[in-house]
Enzyme design. Structure first.
Site, short mmCIF file in Angstrom:
data_model
loop_
_atom_site.label_atom_id
_atom_site.label_comp_id
_atom_site.label_asym_id
_atom_site.label_seq_id
_atom_site.Cartn_x
_atom_site.Cartn_y
_atom_site.Cartn_z
N ARG A 114 114.09 -47.71 0.28
CA ARG A 114 115.10 -46.79 0.81
C ARG A 114 114.94 -45.43 0.14
O ARG A 114 114.45 -45.32 -0.97
CB ARG A 114 116.50 -47.31 0.57
CG ARG A 114 116.90 -47.57 -0.88
CD ARG A 114 117.43 -46.37 -1.62
NE ARG A 114 118.09 -46.72 -2.87
CZ ARG A 114 118.20 -45.90 -3.89
NH1 ARG A 114 117.65 -44.70 -3.87
NH2 ARG A 114 118.85 -46.27 -4.99
N GLU A 213 127.12 -43.80 -1.16
CA GLU A 213 126.91 -42.98 -2.36
C GLU A 213 126.26 -41.64 -2.02
O GLU A 213 126.58 -40.60 -2.59
CB GLU A 213 126.06 -43.76 -3.37
CG GLU A 213 125.77 -42.97 -4.62
CD GLU A 213 125.03 -43.79 -5.67
OE1 GLU A 213 125.27 -45.00 -5.78
OE2 GLU A 213 124.19 -43.20 -6.38
N ARG A 217 121.42 -43.16 3.47
CA ARG A 217 120.46 -44.02 2.80
C ARG A 217 119.60 -44.54 3.93
O ARG A 217 120.09 -45.28 4.81
CB ARG A 217 121.14 -45.17 2.07
CG ARG A 217 121.82 -44.76 0.75
CD ARG A 217 120.79 -44.55 -0.34
NE ARG A 217 121.30 -43.94 -1.55
CZ ARG A 217 121.71 -44.60 -2.62
NH1 ARG A 217 121.72 -45.92 -2.62
NH2 ARG A 217 122.10 -43.96 -3.70
N ARG A 297 117.01 -56.07 -11.07
CA ARG A 297 118.39 -56.23 -10.60
C ARG A 297 118.59 -57.66 -10.12
O ARG A 297 117.63 -58.39 -9.90
CB ARG A 297 118.71 -55.27 -9.44
CG ARG A 297 118.71 -53.81 -9.82
CD ARG A 297 119.17 -52.91 -8.67
NE ARG A 297 119.14 -51.51 -9.08
CZ ARG A 297 119.55 -50.50 -8.33
NH1 ARG A 297 120.03 -50.72 -7.11
NH2 ARG A 297 119.50 -49.25 -8.76
N GLU A 302 122.67 -53.87 -7.11
CA GLU A 302 122.96 -53.37 -8.45
C GLU A 302 124.19 -54.05 -9.05
O GLU A 302 125.14 -54.37 -8.34
CB GLU A 302 123.24 -51.87 -8.31
CG GLU A 302 123.19 -51.16 -9.61
CD GLU A 302 123.29 -49.66 -9.40
OE1 GLU A 302 123.84 -49.23 -8.38
OE2 GLU A 302 122.81 -48.95 -10.29
P1 ADP Z 1 120.31 -49.38 -3.42
O1 ADP Z 1 119.07 -50.00 -2.95
O2 ADP Z 1 120.78 -48.38 -2.46
O3 ADP Z 1 120.12 -48.85 -4.79
P2 ADP Z 1 121.63 -51.97 -4.05
O4 ADP Z 1 120.82 -52.26 -5.25
O5 ADP Z 1 123.10 -52.14 -4.17
O6 ADP Z 1 121.48 -50.46 -3.50
O7 ADP Z 1 121.08 -52.88 -2.87
C1 ADP Z 1 121.65 -52.82 -1.59
C2 ADP Z 1 121.42 -54.08 -0.82
O8 ADP Z 1 120.04 -54.21 -0.51
C3 ADP Z 1 121.82 -55.35 -1.56
O9 ADP Z 1 122.39 -56.25 -0.65
C4 ADP Z 1 120.50 -55.89 -2.03
O10 ADP Z 1 120.50 -57.29 -2.21
C5 ADP Z 1 119.60 -55.50 -0.87
N1 ADP Z 1 118.19 -55.47 -1.24
C6 ADP Z 1 117.60 -54.68 -2.15
N2 ADP Z 1 116.29 -54.93 -2.23
C7 ADP Z 1 116.03 -55.90 -1.33
C8 ADP Z 1 114.85 -56.60 -0.91
N3 ADP Z 1 113.66 -56.33 -1.44
N4 ADP Z 1 114.99 -57.55 0.04
C9 ADP Z 1 116.19 -57.82 0.58
N5 ADP Z 1 117.32 -57.19 0.25
C10 ADP Z 1 117.25 -56.26 -0.69
N1 ARG Z 2 127.05 -45.02 -12.22
C1 ARG Z 2 126.47 -46.32 -12.38
C2 ARG Z 2 126.09 -46.52 -13.83
O1 ARG Z 2 126.04 -45.55 -14.55
C3 ARG Z 2 125.25 -46.50 -11.50
C4 ARG Z 2 124.06 -45.69 -11.89
C5 ARG Z 2 122.79 -45.86 -11.09
N2 ARG Z 2 123.01 -46.44 -9.83
C6 ARG Z 2 123.39 -45.82 -8.73
N3 ARG Z 2 123.67 -46.54 -7.67
N4 ARG Z 2 123.47 -44.52 -8.67
O2 ARG Z 2 125.82 -47.65 -14.24
#
Ligand code: ADP
Ligand code: ARG
Length: 344
Positions: A114, A213, A217, A297, A302
């Site tokens: 992403r 956020e 995205r 993660r 996250e």
């Molecule tokens: P971001 O990618 O925007 O930093 P998150 O870590 O919260 O946000 O992930 C968002 C969603 O994407 C969550 O449901 C996570 O499980 C899913 N996700 C992230 N990476 C993968 C992947 N490689 N395969 C499937 N789902 C994924």
């Molecule tokens: N603000 C949160 C922290 O400091 C998240 C930081 C990074 N992740 C994010 N989605 N921006 O732990």
């Protein structure tokens, strides 16, 4: 309103806590950007959530210069990026060096890449007005509705989704979760759920989150470990969207994001990967991850836990490295992790 220096617990490990000295606080405490964003707002998430890793959010591009005595050391610490450095982009999928091996398919459950984007000349989500947020939703959903071929799909406003549909999308890893306390304290959940939503194609291999956020995205994902296919689709999608929307970009910081961890490429390339043996040896796991600039993660994103020995592995660096390098970091690291897992 006057604010006093925050009281951080003694075990606080956030970068906010590390770099907000009393001197920096005194220098910045009465400043505000032209959108009215203050130091108090920028640090509130890390003050309210002392378990933050970072703890700060920008309200606009100007936050990064006005509050530079706080943001610069945080950016340097997280990305290893100096004030004098310049960010360079390279989003050419042909330059990615990957082999779609049997081992990748055996260990990698799914791949997702992403990027975050925000529209130029508008405040970021923490400082945006209710009307501006609705304008973003309208403009972006219109642009997305004009996409063709593999990228064509439909926009689903969060307010129009049933609780069941929403929960299923979250469970299946397609949609952002609700009520994130870090975003809440940053002012990013104001007027929730209005103006938020998700666009996706029928296969859910191309998705766009609106007004979470970051304002956008843009996501490419699919089952299995074909990282190049996922990267190629994302490149195509971003290029198409950029034809009708201009995104906030600075020569120094690259794409401007709400959180300093996402500056530069704003790219997180991740796999969900089965590493049960390494999961039983977190010290070793973390040492390989750190050598390859990877972040570990849990499987629900996250701040979540791993389930069934499956982890979310992604590039940690996003600024001062190109898009190709972000994905290459992830791929090279994943190859090293699989090799170690097999040797255990
Ligand atoms: P971001 O990618 O925007 O930093 P998150 O870590 O919260 O946000 O992930 C968002 C969603 O994407 C969550 O449901 C996570 O499980 C899913 N996700 C992230 N990476 C993968 C992947 N490689 N395969 C499937 N789902 C994924
Ligand atoms: N603000 C949160 C922290 O400091 C998240 C930081 C990074 N992740 C994010 N989605 N921006 O732990």
């Amino acid at each position: 309103m006057s604010h006093t220096f925050p009281n951080f617990p003694t075990d606080c490990k956030s970068l906010l806590c590390k770099y907000l000295s009393i001197e920096v606080f005194e220098e910045l405490k009465d400043k505000q950007t032209s959108n009215g964003y203050t130091l108090h707002q920028a640090i509130n998430s890390g003050v309210k959530n002392p378990d933050s890793g970072i703890g700060v959010y920008a309200g606009d591009e100007e936050s990064y210069t006005l509050f530079a005595p706080l943001f610069d050391p945080i950016i340097k610490d997280y990305h290893g990026f100096e004030k004098s450095d310049i960010h360079k982009s390279n989003f050419n999928p042909d330059e990615l060096k990957t082999v779609d091996s049997e081992q990748m398919q055996e260990y990698v459950v799914s791949t997702r890449i992403r990027v975050g984007r925000n529209i130029s000349d508008l405040p970021l989500g923490s400082a945006i007005t209710q009307q501006q947020r609705l304008d973003v939703e309208h403009k972006v959903s219109q642009a997305l509705n004009n996409l063709n071929g593999e990228l064509s799909g439909r926009y689903y406003p969060l307010q129009g989704l049933s609780d069941n549909d929403r929960d299923q999308l979250i469970k299946d890893h397609f949609l952002f979760k609700q009520g994130d306390r870090f975003l809440e304290a940053a002012g990013l959940n104001r007027n929730w759920p209005e103006g938020r939503g998700i666009f996706h194609n029928d296969d859910k291999t191309f998705l766009v989150w609106i007004n979470e956020e970051d304002q956008l995205r843009i996501i490419s994902m699919q089952m299995g470990g074909d990282i190049k296919a996922v990267f190629t689709r994302l490149h195509k999608a971003v290029s198409e969207i950029e034809k009708s929307i201009s995104f906030a970009y600075s020569k120094h910081l690259g794409y401007i994001s709400s959180c300093p961890t996402n500056l530069g490429t704003a790219m997180r390339a991740s796999v969900h990967i089965k590493l049960p043996k390494l999961g039983d040896n977190m010290e070793l796991f973390e040492s390989i991850a750190s050598k390859h600039h990877l972040q570990i993660r849990g499987t629900s994103g996250e701040h979540s836990q791993s389930k069934g020995g499956i982890y979310d592995i992604s590039n940690a660096r996003r600024l001062g490295v190109s898009e190709v390098q972000c994905v290459q970091d992830m791929y090279d690291g994943v190859v090293a992790l699989i090799a170690k897992e097999r040797s255990l």
